[in-house]
Design an enzyme around this catalytic site. Structure first.
Site, PDB file in Angstrom:
ATOM      1  N   TRP A 151       0.791  -1.222   0.000  1.00  7.87           N
ATOM      2  CA  TRP A 151       0.000   0.000   0.000  1.00  7.87           C
ATOM      3  C   TRP A 151       0.829   1.281   0.000  1.00  7.87           C
ATOM      4  CZ3 TRP A 151       2.055   1.866   4.370  1.00  7.87           C
ATOM      5  CH2 TRP A 151       2.437   0.945   5.347  1.00  7.87           C
ATOM      6  N   ASN A 152       2.129   1.209   0.310  1.00  6.20           N
ATOM      7  CA  ASN A 152       2.844   2.474   0.574  1.00  6.20           C
ATOM      8  C   ASN A 152       3.085   3.309  -0.692  1.00  6.20           C
ATOM      9  OD1 ASN A 152       4.692   0.525  -0.229  1.00  6.20           O
ATOM     10  ND2 ASN A 152       6.352   1.385   0.984  1.00  6.20           N
ATOM     11  N   LYS A 175      -2.123  -8.578  -7.379  1.00  5.15           N
ATOM     12  CA  LYS A 175      -2.924  -8.314  -6.185  1.00  5.15           C
ATOM     13  C   LYS A 175      -2.318  -7.108  -5.484  1.00  5.15           C
ATOM     14  CE  LYS A 175      -2.679  -9.461  -1.966  1.00  5.15           C
ATOM     15  NZ  LYS A 175      -2.964  -8.095  -1.486  1.00  5.15           N
ATOM     16  N   GLU A 178      -5.161  -4.246  -0.300  1.00  9.42           N
ATOM     17  CA  GLU A 178      -6.593  -4.036  -0.087  1.00  9.42           C
ATOM     18  C   GLU A 178      -6.856  -2.651   0.515  1.00  9.42           C
ATOM     19  OE1 GLU A 178      -4.964  -6.890   0.421  1.00  9.42           O
ATOM     20  OE2 GLU A 178      -5.970  -7.883  -1.240  1.00  9.42           O
ATOM     21  N   GLY A 228       7.135  -6.277   0.006  1.00 13.58           N
ATOM     22  CA  GLY A 228       6.530  -6.279   1.345  1.00 13.58           C
ATOM     23  C   GLY A 228       7.567  -6.676   2.373  1.00 13.58           C
ATOM     24  N   SER A 229       7.097  -7.228   3.475  1.00 15.24           N
ATOM     25  CA  SER A 229       8.027  -7.505   4.577  1.00 15.24           C
ATOM     26  C   SER A 229       8.854  -8.765   4.312  1.00 15.24           C
ATOM     27  CB  SER A 229       7.246  -7.663   5.883  1.00 15.24           C
ATOM     28  OG  SER A 229       6.455  -8.822   5.809  1.00 15.24           O
ATOM     29  N   LEU A 251      12.070  -6.698  -0.379  1.00 19.58           N
ATOM     30  CA  LEU A 251      11.603  -6.852   1.005  1.00 19.58           C
ATOM     31  C   LEU A 251      12.021  -5.668   1.882  1.00 19.58           C
ATOM     32  CD1 LEU A 251      12.343 -10.684   1.194  1.00 19.58           C
ATOM     33  CD2 LEU A 251      10.306  -9.516   0.359  1.00 19.58           C
ATOM     34  N   CYS A 284      10.322   1.626   2.028  1.00 12.14           N
ATOM     35  CA  CYS A 284      11.304   0.574   2.326  1.00 12.14           C
ATOM     36  C   CYS A 284      12.734   1.100   2.281  1.00 12.14           C
ATOM     37  CB  CYS A 284      11.119  -0.610   1.393  1.00 12.14           C
ATOM     38  SG  CYS A 284      11.149  -0.136  -0.343  1.00 12.14           S
ATOM     39  N   GLU A 381      12.538  -3.189  11.108  1.00 12.32           N
ATOM     40  CA  GLU A 381      12.177  -2.071  10.227  1.00 12.32           C
ATOM     41  C   GLU A 381      11.104  -1.221  10.923  1.00 12.32           C
ATOM     42  OE1 GLU A 381      10.357  -3.324   6.542  1.00 12.32           O
ATOM     43  OE2 GLU A 381      11.228  -1.624   5.489  1.00 12.32           O
TER      44      GLU A 381
HETATM   45  P1  NAD Z   1       1.728  -6.899   6.383  1.00 12.24           P
HETATM   46  O1  NAD Z   1       2.979  -7.743   6.402  1.00 12.24           O
HETATM   47  O2  NAD Z   1       0.457  -7.474   6.878  1.00 12.24           O
HETATM   48  O3  NAD Z   1       1.432  -6.422   4.869  1.00 12.24           O
HETATM   49  C1  NAD Z   1       2.387  -5.807   4.044  1.00 12.24           C
HETATM   50  C2  NAD Z   1       1.957  -6.039   2.593  1.00 12.24           C
HETATM   51  O4  NAD Z   1       2.117  -7.401   2.262  1.00 12.24           O
HETATM   52  C3  NAD Z   1       0.463  -5.729   2.382  1.00 12.24           C
HETATM   53  O5  NAD Z   1       0.310  -5.088   1.163  1.00 12.24           O
HETATM   54  C4  NAD Z   1      -0.216  -7.092   2.384  1.00 12.24           C
HETATM   55  O6  NAD Z   1      -1.358  -7.116   1.576  1.00 12.24           O
HETATM   56  C5  NAD Z   1       0.874  -7.982   1.831  1.00 12.24           C
HETATM   57  N1  NAD Z   1       0.809  -9.352   2.328  1.00 12.24           N
HETATM   58  C6  NAD Z   1       0.806  -9.751   3.620  1.00 12.24           C
HETATM   59  N2  NAD Z   1       0.763 -11.098   3.701  1.00 12.24           N
HETATM   60  C7  NAD Z   1       0.735 -11.557   2.422  1.00 12.24           C
HETATM   61  C8  NAD Z   1       0.704 -12.840   1.843  1.00 12.24           C
HETATM   62  N3  NAD Z   1       0.733 -13.959   2.587  1.00 12.24           N
HETATM   63  N4  NAD Z   1       0.663 -12.938   0.490  1.00 12.24           N
HETATM   64  C9  NAD Z   1       0.677 -11.828  -0.285  1.00 12.24           C
HETATM   65  N5  NAD Z   1       0.722 -10.583   0.208  1.00 12.24           N
HETATM   66  C10 NAD Z   1       0.765 -10.433   1.547  1.00 12.24           C
HETATM   67  O7  NAD Z   1       2.065  -5.608   7.154  1.00 12.24           O
HETATM   68  P2  NAD Z   1       1.416  -4.170   7.215  1.00 12.24           P
HETATM   69  O8  NAD Z   1       0.924  -3.941   8.603  1.00 12.24           O
HETATM   70  O9  NAD Z   1       0.490  -3.883   6.099  1.00 12.24           O
HETATM   71  O10 NAD Z   1       2.730  -3.347   6.981  1.00 12.24           O
HETATM   72  C11 NAD Z   1       3.753  -3.409   7.938  1.00 12.24           C
HETATM   73  C12 NAD Z   1       5.028  -3.998   7.460  1.00 12.24           C
HETATM   74  O11 NAD Z   1       5.019  -4.394   6.092  1.00 12.24           O
HETATM   75  C13 NAD Z   1       6.083  -2.950   7.558  1.00 12.24           C
HETATM   76  O12 NAD Z   1       6.688  -3.010   8.815  1.00 12.24           O
HETATM   77  C14 NAD Z   1       7.032  -3.260   6.460  1.00 12.24           C
HETATM   78  O13 NAD Z   1       8.066  -4.077   6.956  1.00 12.24           O
HETATM   79  C15 NAD Z   1       6.254  -4.066   5.481  1.00 12.24           C
HETATM   80  N6  NAD Z   1       5.978  -3.319   4.238  1.00 12.24           N
HETATM   81  C16 NAD Z   1       7.004  -3.195   3.364  1.00 12.24           C
HETATM   82  C17 NAD Z   1       6.812  -2.482   2.192  1.00 12.24           C
HETATM   83  C18 NAD Z   1       7.937  -2.315   1.215  1.00 12.24           C
HETATM   84  O14 NAD Z   1       7.890  -1.409   0.394  1.00 12.24           O
HETATM   85  N7  NAD Z   1       8.953  -3.182   1.211  1.00 12.24           N
HETATM   86  C19 NAD Z   1       5.580  -1.897   1.940  1.00 12.24           C
HETATM   87  C20 NAD Z   1       4.542  -2.045   2.855  1.00 12.24           C
HETATM   88  C21 NAD Z   1       4.761  -2.778   4.016  1.00 12.24           C
END
Ligand code: NAD
Length: 476
Positions: A151-152, A175, A178, A228-229, A251, A284, A381
Site C-alpha cells: 500500500w505504501n 494483487k 486491499e 513487502g516484509s 523486502l 522501504c 524495520e
Molecule cells: P503486512 O505484512 O500485513 O502487509 C504488508 C503487505 O504485504 C500488504 O500489502 C499485504 O497485503 C501484503 N501481504 C501480507 N501477507 C501476504 C501474503 N501472505 N501474500 C501476499 N501478500 C501479503 O504488514 P502491514 O501492517 O500492512 O505493513 C507493515 C510492514 O510491512 C512494515 O513493517 C514493512 O516491513 C512491510 N511493508 C514493506 C513495504 C515495502 O515497500 N517493502 C511496503 C509495505 C509494508
C-alpha cells in the site's frame, strides 16, 4: 472528486457484487469509509488464471514495438488523469498530494521505460565452433506472472509489477493492497483503455495469504514478484520454490545514513528531514539509522529536531501540510511500541513519540538519539516517521554498524572525500547506495536489495530480465 465503485478486473471485465465478501476502504486522514472492496473468490482466481493462460500466446507473439505502443498510450492516459489519480492515492494512503503527483509521474515513467525496453530483449549469436554450426541464445517471456504489491506506493508498486511483465510479453495477475485499491484500479483502467487485451492484465483483491497461495500453487504461474516484509517474502519464496517459479523479492530495509564531518551540515539536514518524513517514513528505502560524526553530532541532532518539529502534519489534500497520516490503524501501535521500547533501552526522545489528537492516524515526527543496538528500532524495520541518530568517530567502526543487520536494501552517505566515496561503494552491503543524495529510484536503475532484503531487481534492464527466460539453440 468522487471515489469510484471498486471491482476486480478479470479477463477484461470489471467484476463486483455477486455476493462476494467485501472489506471497507478507510481514508487514514479522516477515518471515513471511502468504499467497499469486493474480495475474489477461488472461482475468480481460477478465471483469472485461465484468462492469463488463454491470452498469453497472442501477447507473446505481438511485436514488442506494438506492445510498447500500448504501454506508451497507458502512460499518456495516466498523465492526462493526473489530478484524479493523485487524489485517489492521497485519500487512500494518506500521502500528501505533491507526493502522490510525484509517484504518479514515476508510475507513468515505468510504463514508458518498459515500452522501450521490451524492444531490447536481446539474445546473442555465439562464435562458431565449426563451419555450418550456428549457436544462438534467445530471451523469451517466462509466462504468466503473479505480482503482489503493498500500500505504501499505491500507484508505483503495482506499476512495477505490471510494466515489467507486459513489456516482456507476459500476462500478469496483480494483487495490490486491499488498503489502496482504487489507485491500483485507476492504473489498470489506463492500461485497459490504452488497449491491453482481455486476460493480459488481471487485478484481484482478497485475503492476501489465500490469494498468494492459490496463485502460487497454480502451474500456470511461472514467475512472481513481491514487495513487502521479509517475513511474508520468505513464506512466498517457499511457496514459489515448490513450483520452481522465478521470484523477485523486494523486502524490508533498515537504511543506514553515514554523515561525515566534511559536509555542509545545514544542506544535509534539509535533505535528510525531507527524505525521512516522506510518506510518513513508510518507505522501504527510508533513511532510518543516522550515524553522524561526533564533531557535528550535537548540531545535527538539534537541527534535525528543529526541522522535525516545524513540519506541518495533517490531511494530505491540504497542500500546506508536509506529512500525512500513517496508512492504516495497525501502524499506530507498531510505531508507538517501537519508540517506547527505544526509550526503555535508554534512548533520548527529542520530539514526537505520540499519536496526534483528533481523527485520523496522524503520528508526530519523532527523533531519537543515543539509541543502543539492543533496542528494537535498531534491528526491526520501523516503517514510520522515526529518525534514529547515533554518533561515530571512526570509518571502519561505522561500516561495521552500517552492515550489522541482515537487511541490505538502501544505504546513504554524505561526504566530500573522493577516497571515502570509493570505499563506501565497495564496503557497504546494500543493493542501492546514495552518495550525497537520497534519490535512488528511477525507472532506468535497478531497484532491489541484498541479504534478507531480497533478491532480484525491479526496473532497469534487470526488471525486464526478471520476466524473461534464456534459451540456447544450436543448429548444424
Ligand atoms: P503486512 O505484512 O500485513 O502487509 C504488508 C503487505 O504485504 C500488504 O500489502 C499485504 O497485503 C501484503 N501481504 C501480507 N501477507 C501476504 C501474503 N501472505 N501474500 C501476499 N501478500 C501479503 O504488514 P502491514 O501492517 O500492512 O505493513 C507493515 C510492514 O510491512 C512494515 O513493517 C514493512 O516491513 C512491510 N511493508 C514493506 C513495504 C515495502 O515497500 N517493502 C511496503 C509495505 C509494508
Amino acid at each position: 472528486m468522487i471515489y469510484p465503485e471498486l471491482s476486480l478486473l478479470i479477463d477484461g471485465e470489471w467484476v463486483s457484487g455477486g455476493g462476494r465478501a467485501t472489506v471497507p476502504v478507510i481514508n487514514p486522514a479522516t477515518e471515513e469509509v471511502l468504499g467497499h472492496l469486493p474480495l475474489a473468490t477461488k472461482a475468480d482466481l481460477d478465471r483469472a488464471l485461465a484468462a492469463s493462460q488463454r491470452a498469453y500466446p497472442a501477447w507473446r507473439a505481438m511485436a514488442p514495438h506494438l506492445r510498447g505502443r500500448i504501454l506508451h498510450k497507458a502512460a499518456e492516459l495516466i498523465y492526462e488523469r493526473r489530478e484524479e489519480i493523485a487524489w485517489l492515492a492521497t485519500v487512500e494512503e494518506g500521502k500528501t498530494l505533491p507526493e502522490a503527483r510525484m509517484e504518479l509521474g514515476m508510475a507513468a515513467e515505468i510504463f514508458t521505460w518498459y515500452a522501450e525496453e521490451g524492444r531490447r530483449a536481446y539474445g546473442r549469436v555465439l562464435p562458431q565452433r565449426q563451419p555450418g554450426v550456428r549457436m544462438t541464445v534467445v530471451k523469451e517471456p517466462v509466462g504468466p506472472m503473479a505480482g503482489f504489491a503493498p500500500w505504501n506506493f499505491p500507484l508505483g508498486n503495482p506499476s512495477r509489477k505490471i510494466g515489467s511483465a507486459l513489456g516482456a510479453g507476459c500476462p500478469v495477475i496483480v494483487k495490490p493492497a486491499e488498503e489502496t485499491p482504487a489507485s491500483a484500479l485507476a492504473i489498470a483502467r489506463a492500461l485497459v483503455d490504452a488497449g491491453v487485451p482481455a486476460g493480459i492484465l488481471n487485478m484481484v483483491f482478497g485475503v492476501p495469504a489465500e490469494v498468494s497461495e492459490h496463485l502460487l500453487r497454480s502451474p500456470i504461474i511461472r514467475g512472481m514478484s513481491f514487495t513487502g516484509s521479509t517475513v511474508v517474502g520468505k513464506q512466498l519464496a517457499k511457496l514459489s520454490a515448490e513450483g520452481m517459479k522465478r521470484t523477485t523479492m523486494e523486502l524490508g530495509g533498515h537504511a543506514p545514513v553515514l554523515v561525515f564531518d566534511d559536509v555542509d551540515v545545514e544542506a544535509v539536514l534539509d535533505m535528510a528531514v525531507a527524505a525521512k518524513f516522506r510518506n510518513a517514513g513508510q518507505v522501504c528505502v527510508s533513511p532510518t539509522r543516522f550515524y553522524v560524526h561526533e564533531s557535528i553530532y550535537e548540531r545535527f541532532v538539534e537541527g534535525f529536531t528543529a526541522r522535525a518539529k516545524a513540519l506541518t502534519v495533517g490531511n494530505g489534500l491540504d497542500e500546506k501540510n508536509r506529512m500525512g497520516p500513517l496508512a492504516h490503524d495497525r501502524r499506530l501501535p507498531a510505531v508507538l511500541n517501537i519508540i517506547q521500547d527505544a526509550v526503555a533501552h535508554g534512548a533520548t526522545l527529542h520530539t514526537g513519540g505520540h499519536r496526534l489528537p483528533g481523527k485520523g492516524y496522524f503520528f508526530a515526527p519523532t527523533v531519537l538519539s543515543k539509541v543502543p543496538n539492543t533496542a528494537r528500532v535498531m534491528n526491526d524495520e520501523p516503517f514510520g516517521p522515526i529518525a534514529v541518530i547515533n554518533s561515530f568517530t571512526d570509518f571502519d567502526e561505522v561500516i561495521v554498524q552500517a552492515n550489522r543487520l541482515p537487511y541490505g536494501l538502501a544505504a546513504y552517505a554524505f561526504t566530500q572525500s573522493a577516497k571515502r566515496v570509493n570505499l563506501l561503494g565497495e564496503q557497504i552491503e546494500a543493493g542501492m547506495i546514495g552518495i550525497n543524495s537520497f534519490t535512488i529510484a528511477v525507472p532506468e536503475s535497478p531497484f532491489g536489495g541484498v541479504k534478507e532484503s531480497g533478491h532480484g531487481s525491479e526496473e532497469g534492464i534487470e526488471g525486464l530480465d526478471a520476466c524473461l527466460v534464456t534459451k540456447f539453440i544450436t543448429e548444424s
